[in-house]
Each structure stands twice: as C-alpha cells, then as structure tokens.
Design an enzyme around this catalytic site. Structure first.
Site, PDB file in Angstrom:
ATOM      1  N   SER A 254     -11.044 -33.159 -53.933  1.00 57.90           N
ATOM      2  CA  SER A 254     -10.889 -32.368 -52.720  1.00 57.90           C
ATOM      3  C   SER A 254      -9.539 -32.687 -52.083  1.00 57.90           C
ATOM      4  CB  SER A 254     -12.008 -32.698 -51.733  1.00 57.90           C
ATOM      5  OG  SER A 254     -11.771 -33.988 -51.189  1.00 57.90           O
ATOM      6  N   LYS A 255      -9.276 -32.033 -50.983  1.00 60.33           N
ATOM      7  CA  LYS A 255      -7.979 -32.205 -50.313  1.00 60.33           C
ATOM      8  C   LYS A 255      -7.693 -33.659 -49.960  1.00 60.33           C
ATOM      9  CE  LYS A 255      -6.984 -27.627 -48.689  1.00 60.33           C
ATOM     10  NZ  LYS A 255      -8.156 -26.846 -48.240  1.00 60.33           N
TER      11      LYS A 255
END
Ligand code: GLU
Ligand code: ZN
Length: 491
Positions: A254-255
């Site tokens: 994820s980010k």
C-alpha cells in the site's frame, strides 16, 4: 483449445502495480502459449467509475507496450468489451436464471433489509445476511409489488446444503460450505445494472475465457462464481489465483510502503523495461536464477507452472537496481530524450528548447547516466548547472576525519592545483594524482580534498563527477564558486 485470457480491471482508480502484474501475467501467458489477450473494462460500479481511471488504464498498457488482441478501441468478435455497454445482455441472462428457478426477484426495500440486519446483530443470530424473504413469493404477491411500481433486484438462489469446490492451478482444490456463501447475493440491481459477479461470469463465458488469472483476493468470490456457472449450465474455466503482492513487512502493498500507482512510477522516471522485468519477477521465476528478461523474452518463456504460490514481496530497492541497469543500457541520445521532460518540469530547460539547450542536455547525460536510479535523478544531479544556491553550512564542506583548518587548506591548495592544471591543459588523471598527493600531505583521506571542491563547485555533496561538473560550468564560473566557498569557510 487455444488459450484466451483477460485482464478485467474496474476503472475506479489509477492502475495499481499489483493490477499491472496481473495484466502482465495474463499477457505473457497468452503470448507464450499462442493465445489471445483480452482487455475488458468492468465499469458496472457507476459511483466509483471515473473517465480518468479509464484513460489511465489505456495509458498504462500502451506505455508498457502491451497490446490487447481484443477489447475496447480495437474491438473483436465478442464485443462490446466495456461492461456498461452490455447491460441488456446481463438482464437477459439474469431473467433466464429466474425462469430456470435458479434466481428470483426480490422487492425488499433498503429499510427492510437494514432492519433485518439490525435484528440479526441484536439477537446475535448465527445466520447473517439476507433472510430470503422473497425466495418463494407467489405470483399474486409478485404482481402486487409490481402494481405498486416497486423495482425488484434479482438474487441468486444459493443452496443451503452441500459444498462447492473449485480447482485452482496453483492452490489446488478450494471448498466452501454453501451455507457459508453469502445468502442469495444480488445479481442484477433494481436499476438494471449487474453486480460484479453476474457480469464477470457471463462475460468470461461469452468471451470464451479459458483461464482466469487474477489476484488471490478474489478467491472468496470463487465458489459463488462456480455456483453461477453451474446455474447457467456452463463449463468452468481454469482458475489461477495469483500470489498477493506484499510490502517488506508482510502487509499488503500500500501507499505506506511507497508508490503503488503506475502513474507514480512513471512520473518518478522508471522505465517500462524495468517495470516489466521486475514486476514479472514478483511471484514468478523461470529457473530461480535468471534475472534479466525483456518483454520479448517473456512473451516466449512465461509459463503458468512457474508462478509461485506464496505471497510475493515487492522490493523497491530491487526495482531501483533494475531501473539503474536499464538506464545505463540506454544510448546517450535516447536517454537525452527521456530526461528532457524532467528537466523541463524543473524549469531548467524551456518548453521548446533551442540547440544550445539540447546540447547541454546531451552533455549532462553522459556523466549522469552512471549515477541515476530513476530519470528524475537528473534534476538533483544537474541542479548546480541551472541554479546557483551556495552551501553556507561550513560543516558540509568538511569530510569525515577532516577539520575546518585542513579543509580550508585543501580547498585553496586543491583549487589552485585544479585551476592551473586545467588552464595549462594538463591531463585530468595527472591533476587527480596531484590532488591525491595533496591529501596525503595534509594527512587527509582523498575525500578530505575532493569534498570541499565538490561542494564549492556543485553546491552539493552528491553530484556529477568533478571534472564533468567543471566542464559543464566552465572555468570562469568554477573559479567564482571556489572563491565564494573560501569566503564562506573564512567567516
Ligand atoms: N473487475 C475486477 C477487478 O477489478 C476483476 C476481477 C477478476 O479478474 O475477476 O479486479
Ligand atoms: Zn426480498
């Protein structure tokens, strides 16, 4: 039976690197087995749909050089390939299921469903989900609802007994008790739009898809899809759920871990060659040791059997390493074209560059090539050429193991060796040797002499090699910056 696979993204956001991996695996599997790669746009979620995402999908695939054999824009025998243009088809097939008794109309209002849900929670009832209120309506009851103008949804009749099993090439048999499958999911919404499950199964069947390769997070949908195939009486394609893409910490990528959208990678200056090579190695390998693969290689050698089962870690450092490699592989003139937009974005080069500007870029590329991991690195590496922001913190000039006094000497004596040498046309290697001698005389490490010179000239501790930097600046400017640095150290 020739292979037909598809990439079927929902345009509800930018292309994620995990989605790119799914696309690549499908594409390479199709190519290496002489099959077809189909692109299908699953845009039934109209609330989350955006034109930008759809454009991003096309941009991503074309940037990677991935051409689809059938799909939007190019067409094909099973079009349209955009689900929102196929609504009538889904309605027709949903009705067919109702006629067969495999599905039924449900007229429940959202309020009723909500109160059922609340009650289940309050009573902590074992049974969760839709209560099958409309599963056995009589014709009269149905007619009554219709008279009131209530628009029904269509729900699948999920058996309450028994089990459903599907086979996955990588994971083996996956079995679930039918009563654990969501009770009677909606296939067709009251606005006539299908849900993901219905549209996905119908399209995979009608488009002759032989292998479904998609992320493992879709495994929970598997049994439901199998029930749908069975309800229609259709053959079930071969499933191949792909290993999850994780960050180093074992959590889903994820980010938090870094860039995840392909657009981000592009904007930082990753090359398609590096993305294709590295991303294909996330969960796949040929022989466990070969590392470099071009798109053409993979179009030949990609095998389903070589896909890994275990979750795969996305290693940003490894991607950088591949990218650096592909940057160094580029011819200088090619690289000059590639870095130009980054220099323009930084405001260093004008939007319509003249010959002098282009010559300068060409001159930059040669020394920068060895030091770049991503194309955008060209900006910090060459900043000193385009803007002059002197380093004013004295400690930045002082190398490890040196002190201020020695650094001052290194700068003044070093710069006179450098400048007089260059003015007198001395060989760079000879000048370098003298600088090394100087460092010995001052009882410094080599960097004790080079660091103050580098910081003075390039306004940075990390930049291009010293002689290249001087050649880019010219001797006059170089001398000016050295004098200025001497003053900074005097203060
Ligand atoms: N539209 C789904 C997605 O966005 C497709 C899943 C599948 O491949 O079946 O991932
Ligand atoms: Zn109902």
């Amino acid at each position: 039976m020739s292979v037909r696979v598809r990439y079927a993204p929902s345009p509800t956001g930018l292309q994620h690197i995990g989605g790119v991996r799914t696309a690549l695996f499908n594409y390479f599997f199709a190519k290496s087995s002489g099959g077809k790669f189909i692109l299908r746009v699953e845009d039934t979620d109209r609330e989350r749909y955006s034109d930008e995402s759809l454009q991003d999908l096309y941009d991503t695939l074309s940037w990677l050089g991935i051409k689809w054999d059938e799909g939007p824009v190019v067409g094909g025998p099973y079009g349209p390939y955009i689900q929102s243009e196929r609504t009538e088809l889904y309605q027709k097939y949903a009705k067919e299921l109702v006629e067969k008794g495999k599905a039924y109309y449900c007229y429940c209002s959202p309020e009723r469903l909500e109160s059922v849900r609340k009650e289940q929670i309050e009573k902590k009832s074992e049974y969760q989900g839709y209560d099958r209120h409309c599963a056995n309506l009589t014709e009269e009851e149905r007619a009554e609802y219709e008279r009131k103008g209530i628009k029904p949804v269509i729900r699948l009749r999920v058996p309450t007994e028994g089990k459903t099993t599907f086979h996955d090439v990588l994971m083996g048999d996956i079995t679930r008790r039918n009563r654990d499958i969501s009770p009677d999911p909606i296939l067709l919404k009251s606005d006539g739009f299908p849900t993901y499950h219905l549209a996905n199964v119908i399209d995979d069947h009608l488009m002759g898809i032989t292998h479904i390769m998609r992320a493992q997070e879709w495994i929970p949908s598997g049994p439901l899809h199998v029930l749908l195939y069975q309800a229609f009486g259709w053959d079930i394609p071969t499933y191949c759920h792909l290993p999850m893409v994780m960050g180093k910490d074992g959590q889903k990528l994820s980010k938090r871990h870094g860039s995840t959208s392909l657009r981000d990678f592009r904007e930082k200056g990753y090359l398609p060659e590096a993305i294709i090579n590295y991303v294909t190695l996330v969960g796949w390998s040929l022989d466990g040791s070969t590392e470099f693969f071009s798109r053409e290689d993979l179009e030949k050698c990609f095998k389903l059997e070589n896909i890994h089962k275990a979750p795969a870690v996305f290693d940003y450092k490894k991607l950088d390493w591949f990218n650096g490699y592909y940057i160094r592989e580029k011819a200088e003139d090619e690289l000059a074209v590639l870095v130009l937009p980054f220099l323009q974005k930084a405001g260093y080069i004008s939007q319509s560059p003249d010959k002098d500007e282009l010559d300068l870029v060409a001159k930059l590329v040669k020394p920068a090539r060895e030091r770049m991991k991503v194309l955008s690195d060209i900006v910090p590496l060459s900043a000193f050429v385009f803007e002059d922001v002197p380093v004013v913190q004295r400690e930045m000039y002082i190398a490890k193991g040196a002190d201020l006094e020695k650094t001052k000497k290194a700068l003044s004596e070093g710069s006179s060796i450098l400048l007089s040498g260059l003015k007198g046309g001395k060989e760079e290697s000879a000048i370098e040797e003298e600088l090394v001698e100087l460092s010995k005389a001052l009882e410094l490490k080599v960097n004790g002499v080079f660091q103050p010179l580098r910081v003075a000239i390039t306004n940075s501790t990390v930049s291009l090699p010293l002689f290249d930097s001087i050649s880019l600046l010219g001797l006059e400017e170089t001398e000016k910056r050295i004098r200025r640095a001497e003053k900074i150290l005097e203060e």
